[in-house]
Design a protein around this motif. Structure first.
Motif, PDB file in Angstrom:
ATOM      1  N   ALA A 136       0.827  -1.208   0.000  1.00 16.27           N
ATOM      2  CA  ALA A 136       0.000   0.000   0.000  1.00 16.27           C
ATOM      3  C   ALA A 136       0.861   1.259   0.000  1.00 16.27           C
ATOM      4  CB  ALA A 136      -0.936  -0.012   1.202  1.00 16.27           C
ATOM      5  N   LEU A 137       1.954   1.261   0.772  1.00 18.30           N
ATOM      6  CA  LEU A 137       2.838   2.427   0.794  1.00 18.30           C
ATOM      7  C   LEU A 137       3.565   2.600  -0.533  1.00 18.30           C
ATOM      8  CD1 LEU A 137       4.402   2.067   4.368  1.00 18.30           C
ATOM      9  CD2 LEU A 137       2.723   3.763   3.635  1.00 18.30           C
ATOM     10  N   ALA A 138       4.053   1.503  -1.100  1.00 16.31           N
ATOM     11  CA  ALA A 138       4.786   1.587  -2.366  1.00 16.31           C
ATOM     12  C   ALA A 138       3.915   2.144  -3.485  1.00 16.31           C
ATOM     13  CB  ALA A 138       5.326   0.212  -2.744  1.00 16.31           C
ATOM     14  N   MET A 191      18.784   6.364   7.193  1.00 10.41           N
ATOM     15  CA  MET A 191      17.947   5.655   6.227  1.00 10.41           C
ATOM     16  C   MET A 191      18.104   6.252   4.826  1.00 10.41           C
ATOM     17  SD  MET A 191      14.479   5.064   8.519  1.00 10.41           S
ATOM     18  CE  MET A 191      13.603   4.161   7.230  1.00 10.41           C
ATOM     19  N   LYS A 192      17.766   5.454   3.823  1.00 12.28           N
ATOM     20  CA  LYS A 192      17.796   5.924   2.443  1.00 12.28           C
ATOM     21  C   LYS A 192      16.803   7.066   2.246  1.00 12.28           C
ATOM     22  CE  LYS A 192      18.886   1.634  -0.096  1.00 12.28           C
ATOM     23  NZ  LYS A 192      18.341   0.707  -1.135  1.00 12.28           N
ATOM     24  N   ASN A 193      17.146   7.990   1.362  1.00 11.67           N
ATOM     25  CA  ASN A 193      16.165   8.989   0.969  1.00 11.67           C
ATOM     26  C   ASN A 193      15.020   8.306   0.223  1.00 11.67           C
ATOM     27  OD1 ASN A 193      17.635  11.158   1.999  1.00 11.67           O
ATOM     28  ND2 ASN A 193      18.823  11.389   0.112  1.00 11.67           N
ATOM     29  N   GLY A 194      13.801   8.614   0.615  1.00 15.01           N
ATOM     30  CA  GLY A 194      12.649   8.018  -0.045  1.00 15.01           C
ATOM     31  C   GLY A 194      12.317   6.618   0.428  1.00 15.01           C
ATOM     32  N   SER A 195      12.842   6.218   1.562  1.00 20.90           N
ATOM     33  CA  SER A 195      12.534   4.887   2.106  1.00 20.90           C
ATOM     34  C   SER A 195      11.254   4.945   2.936  1.00 20.90           C
ATOM     35  CB  SER A 195      13.708   4.368   2.939  1.00 20.90           C
ATOM     36  OG  SER A 195      14.022   5.285   3.972  1.00 20.90           O
ATOM     37  N   TYR A 196      10.878   3.793   3.519  1.00 16.79           N
ATOM     38  CA  TYR A 196       9.607   3.664   4.234  1.00 16.79           C
ATOM     39  C   TYR A 196       9.851   3.002   5.593  1.00 16.79           C
ATOM     40  CZ  TYR A 196       7.878   4.158  -0.582  1.00 16.79           C
ATOM     41  OH  TYR A 196       7.631   4.597  -1.862  1.00 16.79           O
ATOM     42  N   LEU A 197       9.052   3.400   6.580  1.00 22.71           N
ATOM     43  CA  LEU A 197       9.164   2.814   7.919  1.00 22.71           C
ATOM     44  C   LEU A 197       7.818   2.253   8.351  1.00 22.71           C
ATOM     45  CD1 LEU A 197      10.854   2.409  10.577  1.00 22.71           C
ATOM     46  CD2 LEU A 197       9.765   4.514  11.377  1.00 22.71           C
ATOM     47  N   ARG A 234       7.952  15.132   6.620  1.00 23.27           N
ATOM     48  CA  ARG A 234       7.760  16.478   6.057  1.00 23.27           C
ATOM     49  C   ARG A 234       8.938  16.931   5.204  1.00 23.27           C
ATOM     50  NH1 ARG A 234       5.028  19.281  11.455  1.00 23.27           N
ATOM     51  NH2 ARG A 234       2.860  18.659  10.983  1.00 23.27           N
ATOM     52  N   THR A 235      10.150  16.483   5.555  1.00 25.00           N
ATOM     53  CA  THR A 235      11.319  16.867   4.763  1.00 25.00           C
ATOM     54  C   THR A 235      11.503  15.993   3.533  1.00 25.00           C
ATOM     55  OG1 THR A 235      12.779  15.416   6.053  1.00 25.00           O
ATOM     56  CG2 THR A 235      12.498  17.699   6.842  1.00 25.00           C
ATOM     57  N   GLY A 236      10.736  14.941   3.402  1.00 24.33           N
ATOM     58  CA  GLY A 236      10.868  14.042   2.266  1.00 24.33           C
ATOM     59  C   GLY A 236      11.892  12.943   2.465  1.00 24.33           C
ATOM     60  N   LYS A 237      12.525  12.905   3.644  1.00 20.31           N
ATOM     61  CA  LYS A 237      13.471  11.827   3.915  1.00 20.31           C
ATOM     62  C   LYS A 237      12.772  10.479   3.801  1.00 20.31           C
ATOM     63  CE  LYS A 237      17.354   9.979   5.345  1.00 20.31           C
ATOM     64  NZ  LYS A 237      18.616  10.097   4.594  1.00 20.31           N
ATOM     65  N   LEU A 238      11.570  10.375   4.365  1.00 21.06           N
ATOM     66  CA  LEU A 238      10.750   9.176   4.211  1.00 21.06           C
ATOM     67  C   LEU A 238       9.681   9.426   3.159  1.00 21.06           C
ATOM     68  CD1 LEU A 238      10.071   7.898   7.860  1.00 21.06           C
ATOM     69  CD2 LEU A 238      11.879   7.217   6.273  1.00 21.06           C
ATOM     70  N   ALA A 239       9.439   8.422   2.334  1.00 16.21           N
ATOM     71  CA  ALA A 239       8.370   8.509   1.335  1.00 16.21           C
ATOM     72  C   ALA A 239       7.039   8.035   1.895  1.00 16.21           C
ATOM     73  CB  ALA A 239       8.738   7.689   0.100  1.00 16.21           C
ATOM     74  N   GLY A 240       7.078   7.329   3.018  1.00 14.83           N
ATOM     75  CA  GLY A 240       5.839   6.832   3.606  1.00 14.83           C
ATOM     76  C   GLY A 240       6.110   6.097   4.903  1.00 14.83           C
ATOM     77  N   ALA A 241       5.054   5.893   5.667  1.00 11.43           N
ATOM     78  CA  ALA A 241       5.186   5.189   6.946  1.00 11.43           C
ATOM     79  C   ALA A 241       3.856   4.538   7.299  1.00 11.43           C
ATOM     80  CB  ALA A 241       5.631   6.144   8.050  1.00 11.43           C
ATOM     81  N   ALA A 242       3.940   3.517   8.128  1.00  9.37           N
ATOM     82  CA  ALA A 242       2.738   2.849   8.642  1.00  9.37           C
ATOM     83  C   ALA A 242       2.950   2.582  10.125  1.00  9.37           C
ATOM     84  CB  ALA A 242       2.471   1.541   7.893  1.00  9.37           C
ATOM     85  N   ASN A 276       0.610   9.790   2.546  1.00  8.98           N
ATOM     86  CA  ASN A 276       1.156   8.433   2.431  1.00  8.98           C
ATOM     87  C   ASN A 276       1.596   7.874   3.779  1.00  8.98           C
ATOM     88  OD1 ASN A 276       1.558   6.176   0.795  1.00  8.98           O
ATOM     89  ND2 ASN A 276       3.727   6.641   0.480  1.00  8.98           N
ATOM     90  N   ILE A 277       0.718   8.003   4.742  1.00 10.88           N
ATOM     91  CA  ILE A 277       0.963   7.392   6.045  1.00 10.88           C
ATOM     92  C   ILE A 277      -0.271   6.573   6.411  1.00 10.88           C
ATOM     93  CG2 ILE A 277       0.156   9.405   7.362  1.00 10.88           C
ATOM     94  CD1 ILE A 277       2.449   8.623   9.398  1.00 10.88           C
ATOM     95  N   ILE A 278      -0.043   5.339   6.815  1.00 11.53           N
ATOM     96  CA  ILE A 278      -1.132   4.433   7.205  1.00 11.53           C
ATOM     97  C   ILE A 278      -1.158   4.371   8.723  1.00 11.53           C
ATOM     98  CG2 ILE A 278      -2.038   2.080   7.065  1.00 11.53           C
ATOM     99  CD1 ILE A 278      -0.474   1.773   4.432  1.00 11.53           C
ATOM    100  N   LEU A 279      -2.277   4.740   9.302  1.00 11.99           N
ATOM    101  CA  LEU A 279      -2.453   4.704  10.757  1.00 11.99           C
ATOM    102  C   LEU A 279      -3.554   3.712  11.088  1.00 11.99           C
ATOM    103  CD1 LEU A 279      -2.388   8.564  11.449  1.00 11.99           C
ATOM    104  CD2 LEU A 279      -0.459   6.953  11.502  1.00 11.99           C
ATOM    105  N   THR A 280      -3.222   2.699  11.856  1.00 13.35           N
ATOM    106  CA  THR A 280      -4.204   1.690  12.250  1.00 13.35           C
ATOM    107  C   THR A 280      -4.228   1.560  13.762  1.00 13.35           C
ATOM    108  OG1 THR A 280      -2.502  -0.002  11.839  1.00 13.35           O
ATOM    109  CG2 THR A 280      -4.148   0.350  10.107  1.00 13.35           C
ATOM    110  N   PRO A 281      -5.374   1.191  14.340  1.00 14.50           N
ATOM    111  CA  PRO A 281      -5.548   1.194  15.806  1.00 14.50           C
ATOM    112  C   PRO A 281      -5.134  -0.108  16.484  1.00 14.50           C
ATOM    113  CG  PRO A 281      -7.646   0.795  14.762  1.00 14.50           C
ATOM    114  CD  PRO A 281      -6.662   0.980  13.651  1.00 14.50           C
ATOM    115  N   HIS A 282      -3.834  -0.431  16.405  1.00 11.83           N
ATOM    116  CA  HIS A 282      -3.277  -1.609  17.090  1.00 11.83           C
ATOM    117  C   HIS A 282      -4.046  -2.881  16.707  1.00 11.83           C
ATOM    118  CE1 HIS A 282      -0.821  -2.773  20.900  1.00 11.83           C
ATOM    119  NE2 HIS A 282      -0.823  -3.763  20.012  1.00 11.83           N
ATOM    120  N   ILE A 283      -4.130  -3.139  15.413  1.00  6.81           N
ATOM    121  CA  ILE A 283      -4.908  -4.278  14.911  1.00  6.81           C
ATOM    122  C   ILE A 283      -4.022  -5.364  14.318  1.00  6.81           C
ATOM    123  CG2 ILE A 283      -6.993  -2.918  14.472  1.00  6.81           C
ATOM    124  CD1 ILE A 283      -6.105  -2.856  11.487  1.00  6.81           C
ATOM    125  N   GLY A 284      -2.717  -5.303  14.584  1.00 10.67           N
ATOM    126  CA  GLY A 284      -1.818  -6.282  13.978  1.00 10.67           C
ATOM    127  C   GLY A 284      -2.253  -7.721  14.192  1.00 10.67           C
ATOM    128  N   GLY A 285      -2.670  -8.034  15.400  1.00 12.28           N
ATOM    129  CA  GLY A 285      -3.112  -9.396  15.704  1.00 12.28           C
ATOM    130  C   GLY A 285      -4.613  -9.551  15.724  1.00 12.28           C
TER     131      GLY A 285
END
Length: 479
Positions: free
Chosen positions: A166-168, A273-279, A298-306, A337-346
């Motif tokens: 989804a981030l890619a 981290m790489k420029n344009g990477s994801y966390l 905000r600086t563009g260092k990350l292209a996305g996060a979840a 491009n940020i995915i926020l979920t309410p602690h639903i991993g499991g």
């Protein structure tokens, strides 16, 4: 283990109960839990029911899955079920009368709460983590803690795979635009994940499963862990976190909450981290410095996060993810491009069913038999179940400080009886002894109990009487 019937020694500390005067039996929990559906229960020895199970009071919080509730209810325990966690003061009131409490990640069993739990013998964490429990305090006061370290690993790994894709492809942004009526067909900075490098921080149950899934989709996998581990497939372990951050296109965290992992990913790590990477963080909310993450986005260092976890999380569902909860919440929500979920991993049906079964079975084995296999804060000790062929046996369970000379004193007390089997082990300051004694009568039970209680090393002593008297028990908290 369980709390006493009427205390034969006439002591008021244990919960009041009515003594059963009939010889009861039930199928062995081990047989019931592990037999295949086609197995005949008659193929297994019938285990004596060692006490009036209806006197065991259980409190389940945070919407524990029905599978776990059913297993506990079938034992005849009194089960109270609540869908949410409780504020600390309400929790203290509730916990005073229960012998077993089942929680998930939001309930905090601190020393202050546990200090009021005079009858508590065991805690079930229906989740992977146990950082919400003061494990040291619980162990030193004779309270075992069980969790489910494996059951939701696949669910978390699949969520992370979905978030990587989804981030890619910036799917979250495109979906939100469409919901607003905006058609925005773009390919700029949208990628396939095939051939990209996935860096996994923490190669445990979840990290290793994620490794296999990612590799099957054509990703190159590297991982960092504090111990040397055998890689699955063609994954490679790197020597340092800096090496992983430097090489990975996607970085995902799967570590426990420890002092060493607090803000493990902060300003310095984002710079590596790489420029344009994801966390991606689906481990613990304290692992990532979120204000630093916001700056990196905000600086563009990350292209996305979840993010699936946060330093402070609401106790229940509702419109709570605002600045009153975390001062940076609105800034985080404003990012692209940020995915926020309410602690639903499991939080899948499969995972919650499996967790319900695994933890409830552990609780039943501990309450009924004293088995500590799988406990996170106790030594792991077990003996085979007592059966109808052993009607006059007593199981002695003695939880004590791990200090020199205890076994000599205990064996001096047990030595006047026929000890059929005995096992002991220690973990840190806590030691755990189980012994089955045959041909024991009522007066001897009382003498055994009082003799063990008199030992200065005692944390808690329980004598299981799998016959007509139910369980004799008394709790003595460590000072």
């Amino acid at each position: 283990m369980a709390s006493a019937a009427r205390d034969i020694a006439s002591r008021p500390r244990g919960p009041s109960r009515t003594v059963s005067h009939s010889l009861c039996s039930s199928s062995s929990p081990t047989s019931t839990f592990h037999a295949s559906p086609s197995s005949s229960r008659s193929a297994f020895p019938k285990q004596l029911k060692p006490f009036a199970t209806e006197d065991i009071r259980i409190l389940l919080l945070e919407n524990v899955n029905q599978t776990g509730r059913d297993i506990l209810a079938r034992q005849g325990y009194q089960v109270e079920f609540l869908k949410s966690s409780l504020p600390e003061e309400q929790l203290i009131e509730k916990i005073r009368d229960v012998h077993v409490i089942g929680i998930r990640s939001k309930t905090k069993l601190t020393a202050r709460v546990l200090r009021e739990a005079k009858n508590l013998i065991v805690i079930g964490c229906f989740c992977i983590g146990t950082n919400q429990v003061d494990l040291d305090y619980a162990a030193k006061h004779g309270v075992a803690v069980f969790n489910s370290p494996f059951s939701n690993s696949r669910s978390v790994a699949e969520l992370v795979i979905g978030e990587i894709i989804a981030l890619a492809r910036q799917l979250g942004d495109r979906s939100n635009e469409m919901h607003r009526g905006t058609w925005n067909k773009v390919s700029n900075k949208c990628w396939e994940i095939r051939g990209k490098v996935l860096g996994i921080i923490g190669y445990g149950h979840i990290g290793s499963q994620l490794s296999v899934l990612a590799e099957s989709m054509g990703m190159q996998v590297i991982f960092y862990d504090v111990v040397n581990l055998m890689a699955l497939g063609t994954a490679k372990q790197v020597p340092s976190l800096a090496d992983l951050l430097h090489d990975a296109d996607f970085v995902t965290c799967h570590v426990p909450e420890l002092p060493e992992t607090n803000n493990m990913i902060g300003p310095e790590e984002f710079e590596q981290m790489k420029n344009g990477s994801y966390l991606i963080n689906a481990s613990r909310g304290s692992v990532v410095d979120i204000p630093a993450l916001i700056d990196a986005m905000r600086t563009g260092k990350l292209a996305g996060a979840a993010l699936d976890v946060y330093p402070s999380e609401p106790a229940g569902n509702g419109d709570y993810f605002v600045n009153d909860l975390n001062s940076w919440a609105e800034g985080l929500r404003s990012l692209n491009n940020i995915i926020l979920t309410p602690h639903i991993g499991g939080s899948t049906e499969e995972a919650q069913r499996a967790i319900g079964v695994e933890v409830a079975e552990s609780l039943v084995r501990y309450v009924n038999e004293g088995t500590t296999i799988g406990a996170v804060n106790f030594p792991e000790v077990t003996l085979r179940s007592l059966t109808l062929d052993e009607p006059n046996h007593v199981r002695v369970i003695f939880i004590h400080h791990n200090v020199p000379g205890v076994l000599r004193k205990v064996n001096a007390i047990l030595g006047d009886h026929n000890v059929d089997k005995q096992m002991t082990d220690s973990r840190g300051e806590v030691a755990y002894l189980m012994a089955d004694i045959s041909n024991v009568n009522q007066s001897e039970i009382k003498d055994l109990f009082e003799s063990l209680e008199a030992l200065s090393c005692t944390l808690r002593e329980l004598l299981r009487v799998p016959r007509t008297t139910a369980l004799l028990t008394k709790y003595k908290l460590a000072s």
